[in-house]
Design a protein around this motif. Sequence first.
Motif, PDB file in Angstrom:
ATOM      1  N   PHE A  58       0.822  -1.206   0.000  1.00 62.71           N
ATOM      2  CA  PHE A  58       0.000   0.000   0.000  1.00 62.71           C
ATOM      3  C   PHE A  58       0.858   1.259   0.000  1.00 62.71           C
ATOM      4  N   HIS A  66      -1.501   6.665  -6.239  1.00 66.41           N
ATOM      5  CA  HIS A  66      -2.855   6.113  -6.145  1.00 66.41           C
ATOM      6  C   HIS A  66      -3.552   6.683  -4.915  1.00 66.41           C
ATOM      7  N   GLU A  67      -4.824   7.001  -5.082  1.00 64.08           N
ATOM      8  CA  GLU A  67      -5.611   7.454  -3.935  1.00 64.08           C
ATOM      9  C   GLU A  67      -6.241   6.252  -3.264  1.00 64.08           C
ATOM     10  N   LEU A  68      -6.059   6.177  -1.976  1.00 64.20           N
ATOM     11  CA  LEU A  68      -6.618   5.072  -1.192  1.00 64.20           C
ATOM     12  C   LEU A  68      -7.623   5.626  -0.195  1.00 64.20           C
ATOM     13  N   ASP A  69      -8.454   4.747   0.304  1.00 65.39           N
ATOM     14  CA  ASP A  69      -9.353   5.112   1.392  1.00 65.39           C
ATOM     15  C   ASP A  69      -8.501   5.717   2.517  1.00 65.39           C
ATOM     16  N   VAL A  72      -7.298   3.262   5.130  1.00 69.85           N
ATOM     17  CA  VAL A  72      -6.268   2.339   4.635  1.00 69.85           C
ATOM     18  C   VAL A  72      -4.928   3.060   4.563  1.00 69.85           C
ATOM     19  N   ALA A  73      -4.929   4.275   4.051  1.00 70.10           N
ATOM     20  CA  ALA A  73      -3.686   5.059   3.964  1.00 70.10           C
ATOM     21  C   ALA A  73      -3.098   5.295   5.355  1.00 70.10           C
TER      22      ALA A  73
END
Length: 79
Positions: A58, A66-69, A72-73
């Motif tokens: 991740f 990349h854009e993550l939730d 999650v990030a």
Amino acid sequence: MTKFFSKDLADNVGFGIATDIAAISADLHTDLARMAAVRKAQGRPTFEEEEEADKAEFRQMIAEGHELDPDVAAWALED
């Protein structure tokens, strides 16, 4: 089970529910320990090693833009 019992929780939700939660927590702890032993016997990575590999993946995705939730990030970047 007393290891998982919380007097504060009992004060908030009642003794019976707090006792149920403590029993469930003790069972979960036992199950996780059993699964960890099986994984070790099979030569598989520990839960911690697997989690670190997931976090690294991740982190790489974040570095690539990349854009993550957000949750999650935050999990991937903690430590």
